[in-house]
Scaffold this active site. Sequence first.
Site, PDB file in Angstrom:
ATOM      1  CD  GLU A 113       5.194  -0.277 -11.163  1.00  0.00           C
ATOM      2  OE1 GLU A 113       3.960  -0.443 -11.218  1.00  0.00           O
ATOM      3  OE2 GLU A 113       5.718   0.649 -10.523  1.00  0.00           O
ATOM      4  CB  THR A 123       4.407 -14.327 -10.698  1.00  0.00           C
ATOM      5  OG1 THR A 123       3.082 -14.644 -11.115  1.00  0.00           O
ATOM      6  CG2 THR A 123       5.156 -13.785 -11.895  1.00  0.00           C
ATOM      7  CG  ASP A 124       0.896 -18.448 -11.124  1.00  0.00           C
ATOM      8  OD1 ASP A 124       0.962 -17.217 -11.325  1.00  0.00           O
ATOM      9  OD2 ASP A 124      -0.160 -19.030 -10.771  1.00  0.00           O
ATOM     10  CD  GLU A 125       0.209 -13.177 -14.017  1.00  0.00           C
ATOM     11  OE1 GLU A 125       0.488 -12.521 -15.023  1.00  0.00           O
ATOM     12  OE2 GLU A 125      -0.636 -12.823 -13.191  1.00  0.00           O
ATOM     13  CE1 TYR A 127       4.244  -8.695 -12.129  1.00  0.00           C
ATOM     14  CE2 TYR A 127       2.788 -10.476 -12.841  1.00  0.00           C
ATOM     15  CZ  TYR A 127       3.605  -9.904 -11.882  1.00  0.00           C
ATOM     16  OH  TYR A 127       3.796 -10.548 -10.675  1.00  0.00           O
ATOM     17  CE  LYS A 145       7.955 -10.901 -10.399  1.00  0.00           C
ATOM     18  NZ  LYS A 145       8.519 -10.188  -9.203  1.00  0.00           N
ATOM     19  CG  ASN A 176     -11.508 -14.635 -12.666  1.00  0.00           C
ATOM     20  OD1 ASN A 176     -10.713 -15.107 -11.843  1.00  0.00           O
ATOM     21  ND2 ASN A 176     -11.115 -14.105 -13.815  1.00  0.00           N
TER      22      ASN A 176
HETATM   23  P1  NAD Z   1       2.416  -4.541  -4.705  1.00  0.00           P
HETATM   24  O1  NAD Z   1       2.201  -3.862  -6.006  1.00  0.00           O
HETATM   25  O2  NAD Z   1       1.350  -4.542  -3.681  1.00  0.00           O
HETATM   26  O3  NAD Z   1       3.720  -3.928  -3.985  1.00  0.00           O
HETATM   27  C1  NAD Z   1       4.885  -3.649  -4.677  1.00  0.00           C
HETATM   28  C2  NAD Z   1       5.805  -2.847  -3.728  1.00  0.00           C
HETATM   29  O4  NAD Z   1       7.034  -2.605  -4.423  1.00  0.00           O
HETATM   30  C3  NAD Z   1       5.231  -1.474  -3.356  1.00  0.00           C
HETATM   31  O5  NAD Z   1       5.424  -1.234  -1.983  1.00  0.00           O
HETATM   32  C4  NAD Z   1       6.045  -0.507  -4.190  1.00  0.00           C
HETATM   33  O6  NAD Z   1       6.189   0.766  -3.589  1.00  0.00           O
HETATM   34  C5  NAD Z   1       7.372  -1.241  -4.284  1.00  0.00           C
HETATM   35  N1  NAD Z   1       8.142  -0.838  -5.464  1.00  0.00           N
HETATM   36  C6  NAD Z   1       7.721  -0.737  -6.752  1.00  0.00           C
HETATM   37  N2  NAD Z   1       8.719  -0.304  -7.540  1.00  0.00           N
HETATM   38  C7  NAD Z   1       9.806  -0.149  -6.739  1.00  0.00           C
HETATM   39  C8  NAD Z   1      11.138   0.251  -6.966  1.00  0.00           C
HETATM   40  N3  NAD Z   1      11.583   0.613  -8.189  1.00  0.00           N
HETATM   41  N4  NAD Z   1      11.999   0.272  -5.925  1.00  0.00           N
HETATM   42  C9  NAD Z   1      11.593  -0.067  -4.672  1.00  0.00           C
HETATM   43  N5  NAD Z   1      10.319  -0.443  -4.386  1.00  0.00           N
HETATM   44  C10 NAD Z   1       9.447  -0.489  -5.421  1.00  0.00           C
HETATM   45  O7  NAD Z   1       2.868  -6.009  -5.075  1.00  0.00           O
HETATM   46  P2  NAD Z   1       2.547  -7.394  -4.341  1.00  0.00           P
HETATM   47  O8  NAD Z   1       1.274  -7.908  -4.805  1.00  0.00           O
HETATM   48  O9  NAD Z   1       2.822  -7.240  -2.901  1.00  0.00           O
HETATM   49  O10 NAD Z   1       3.686  -8.306  -4.998  1.00  0.00           O
HETATM   50  C11 NAD Z   1       4.975  -8.390  -4.405  1.00  0.00           C
HETATM   51  C12 NAD Z   1       5.839  -9.312  -5.255  1.00  0.00           C
HETATM   52  O11 NAD Z   1       5.247 -10.588  -5.327  1.00  0.00           O
HETATM   53  C13 NAD Z   1       6.025  -8.848  -6.685  1.00  0.00           C
HETATM   54  O12 NAD Z   1       7.347  -9.122  -7.063  1.00  0.00           O
HETATM   55  C14 NAD Z   1       5.057  -9.696  -7.477  1.00  0.00           C
HETATM   56  O13 NAD Z   1       5.520  -9.898  -8.790  1.00  0.00           O
HETATM   57  C15 NAD Z   1       5.090 -10.975  -6.683  1.00  0.00           C
HETATM   58  N6  NAD Z   1       3.879 -11.810  -6.738  1.00  0.00           N
HETATM   59  C16 NAD Z   1       2.665 -11.257  -6.464  1.00  0.00           C
HETATM   60  C17 NAD Z   1       1.535 -12.064  -6.455  1.00  0.00           C
HETATM   61  C18 NAD Z   1       0.159 -11.508  -6.140  1.00  0.00           C
HETATM   62  O14 NAD Z   1      -0.818 -12.241  -6.241  1.00  0.00           O
HETATM   63  N7  NAD Z   1       0.023 -10.258  -5.726  1.00  0.00           N
HETATM   64  C19 NAD Z   1       1.660 -13.415  -6.747  1.00  0.00           C
HETATM   65  C20 NAD Z   1       2.926 -13.953  -7.029  1.00  0.00           C
HETATM   66  C21 NAD Z   1       4.027 -13.127  -7.008  1.00  0.00           C
HETATM   67  O1  DAU Z   2      -0.737 -15.468 -10.520  1.00  0.00           O
HETATM   68  C1  DAU Z   2       0.042 -14.558  -9.810  1.00  0.00           C
HETATM   69  C2  DAU Z   2      -0.302 -13.155 -10.230  1.00  0.00           C
HETATM   70  O2  DAU Z   2      -1.601 -12.876  -9.730  1.00  0.00           O
HETATM   71  C3  DAU Z   2       0.700 -12.125  -9.725  1.00  0.00           C
HETATM   72  O3  DAU Z   2       1.944 -12.358 -10.305  1.00  0.00           O
HETATM   73  C4  DAU Z   2       0.234 -10.703 -10.063  1.00  0.00           C
HETATM   74  O4  DAU Z   2       1.110  -9.761  -9.461  1.00  0.00           O
HETATM   75  C5  DAU Z   2      -1.158 -10.520  -9.495  1.00  0.00           C
HETATM   76  O5  DAU Z   2      -1.643  -9.245  -9.877  1.00  0.00           O
HETATM   77  C6  DAU Z   2      -2.098 -11.606 -10.008  1.00  0.00           C
HETATM   78  O6  DAU Z   2      -2.326 -11.460 -11.428  1.00  0.00           O
HETATM   79  P1  DAU Z   2      -3.800 -11.601 -12.077  1.00  0.00           P
HETATM   80  O7  DAU Z   2      -3.801 -10.864 -13.344  1.00  0.00           O
HETATM   81  O8  DAU Z   2      -4.234 -13.020 -12.071  1.00  0.00           O
HETATM   82  O9  DAU Z   2      -4.641 -10.837 -10.920  1.00  0.00           O
HETATM   83  P2  DAU Z   2      -5.865  -9.826 -10.998  1.00  0.00           P
HETATM   84  O10 DAU Z   2      -6.330  -9.632  -9.599  1.00  0.00           O
HETATM   85  O11 DAU Z   2      -5.539  -8.617 -11.795  1.00  0.00           O
HETATM   86  O12 DAU Z   2      -6.958 -10.651 -11.784  1.00  0.00           O
HETATM   87  C7  DAU Z   2      -7.420 -11.901 -11.313  1.00  0.00           C
HETATM   88  C8  DAU Z   2      -8.427 -12.419 -12.346  1.00  0.00           C
HETATM   89  O13 DAU Z   2      -9.590 -11.582 -12.298  1.00  0.00           O
HETATM   90  C9  DAU Z   2      -7.921 -12.357 -13.774  1.00  0.00           C
HETATM   91  O14 DAU Z   2      -8.438 -13.466 -14.480  1.00  0.00           O
HETATM   92  C10 DAU Z   2      -8.504 -11.065 -14.319  1.00  0.00           C
HETATM   93  C11 DAU Z   2      -9.840 -10.960 -13.575  1.00  0.00           C
HETATM   94  N1  DAU Z   2     -10.305  -9.585 -13.303  1.00  0.00           N
HETATM   95  C12 DAU Z   2      -9.448  -8.719 -12.706  1.00  0.00           C
HETATM   96  C13 DAU Z   2      -9.845  -7.432 -12.428  1.00  0.00           C
HETATM   97  C14 DAU Z   2      -8.890  -6.449 -11.785  1.00  0.00           C
HETATM   98  C15 DAU Z   2     -11.599  -9.227 -13.614  1.00  0.00           C
HETATM   99  O15 DAU Z   2     -12.392 -10.032 -14.127  1.00  0.00           O
HETATM  100  N2  DAU Z   2     -12.009  -7.946 -13.329  1.00  0.00           N
HETATM  101  C16 DAU Z   2     -11.172  -7.030 -12.765  1.00  0.00           C
HETATM  102  O16 DAU Z   2     -11.609  -5.868 -12.565  1.00  0.00           O
END
Ligand code: NAD
Ligand code: DAU
Length: 342
Positions: A83, A124-126, A151, A155, A250
Amino acid sequence: MTKLFVTGGAGFIGSAFIRVALEELPDCEIVNFDALTYAGNPDNLAGLDERRHRFVHGDIADRAAVMDALEEGTDAVVNFAAESHVDRSIASADEFLRTNVLGTQVLLDAARARRVARFVQISTDEVMGSLPEDDASFFTESSPYAPNSPYAASKAAAEHLVRAAHHTFGLDAVITRCGNNYGPRQFPEKLIPLVIANAIDDQPIPVYGDGRNVRDWIYVDDHCRAILQALRRGRAGEIYNIGARNERRNLEVVEAILDALGKPRTLIKFVKDRPGHDRRYAIDPTKVETELDWRPQETWESGLRRTIQWYAENQAWVARARSGAYRQYYAQQYGMEIDVRR
Ligand code: NAD
Ligand code: DAU
């Protein structure tokens, strides 16, 4: 590395990773294990070579299903399944604990049982919390854990479990931590695809708080190429922070998208801030650059251009992603209906 077990491969980054891996590792075969939650999308897998990519519908927290799908002789598990949206974790953390924490432990146990050679945890960096604004501090691999959202806490817990499996059982494990990804096929709950989709439809762009929060953006394929390097060459037990040295506020991101699409800035609507909103993320990528010989290939300008173009050309994908449950989520999250044209 020829036999990979990729979890979460129907999501945004996982599906990009599969494309990159199939291209860069010509001998590799991939089992893609994904539960197809709201964020998982079979459309993301369109066009993949079926002889080298096999999709298995399953939940990483389901031990029997994982053991069934994970074969002896697998070279590596790469765990993307999670998630991933901070706002949803604030609304309810249950699924985050089940998938991100319990699911990771199930995968670690299964990897040991099946004698998998390497485990790569996508983190994640978070997990390192928030940095002060306007100073020269960065996240490094030795920054302390300080997760601020459910979240991020889930992680961080997953990272601890991976570390423990390495320390206690000698599992060959590597952790990668990236900042904010952007690119094609990202679910439009995240800032960049949400802004692009809303702007194309002339819908309000919700900006949290003062819009001055800073994120460190990376094009998704660059992240995936760094993961591939960590998979091939990373040292067991090590963490690699991945970033493209690309900090942006942002508002700057939103304005760049509006300008590229020729849309007015009057679409910007400041809304209630995210509770506990991290102010700034910034990654020092020196370790991944020097040890794994990795550099990003896209600039912010080229990556954003590609991304906007992909969403503009894939309106049917966006429409499907924003149908049904998304509307409910949107109304609840933003207190306004989304009025899409298609
Ligand atoms: P996403 O939400 O787009 O995709 C998540 C995928 O995981 C989906 O295909 C979902 O169906 C699957 N999934 C969820 N729960 C599951 C379960 N219980 N079993 C099997 N599959 C399941 O996420 P994303 O943005 O592609 O992120 C992928 C990974 O990278 C995550 O671990 C996230 O924490 C990490 N990450 C994301 C970002 C970002 O900016 N999006 C940055 C750093 C790290
Ligand atoms: O840093 C890595 C992380 O980046 C990942 O681990 C997460 O999975 C990924 O979702 C992302 O987290 P953020 O919370 O930074 O991403 P998000 O796109 O939700 O938001 C980016 C920034 O924009 C954050 O400061 C919140 C702001 N935001 C976001 C949404 C959805 C808004 O201002 N308005 C919005 O509607």
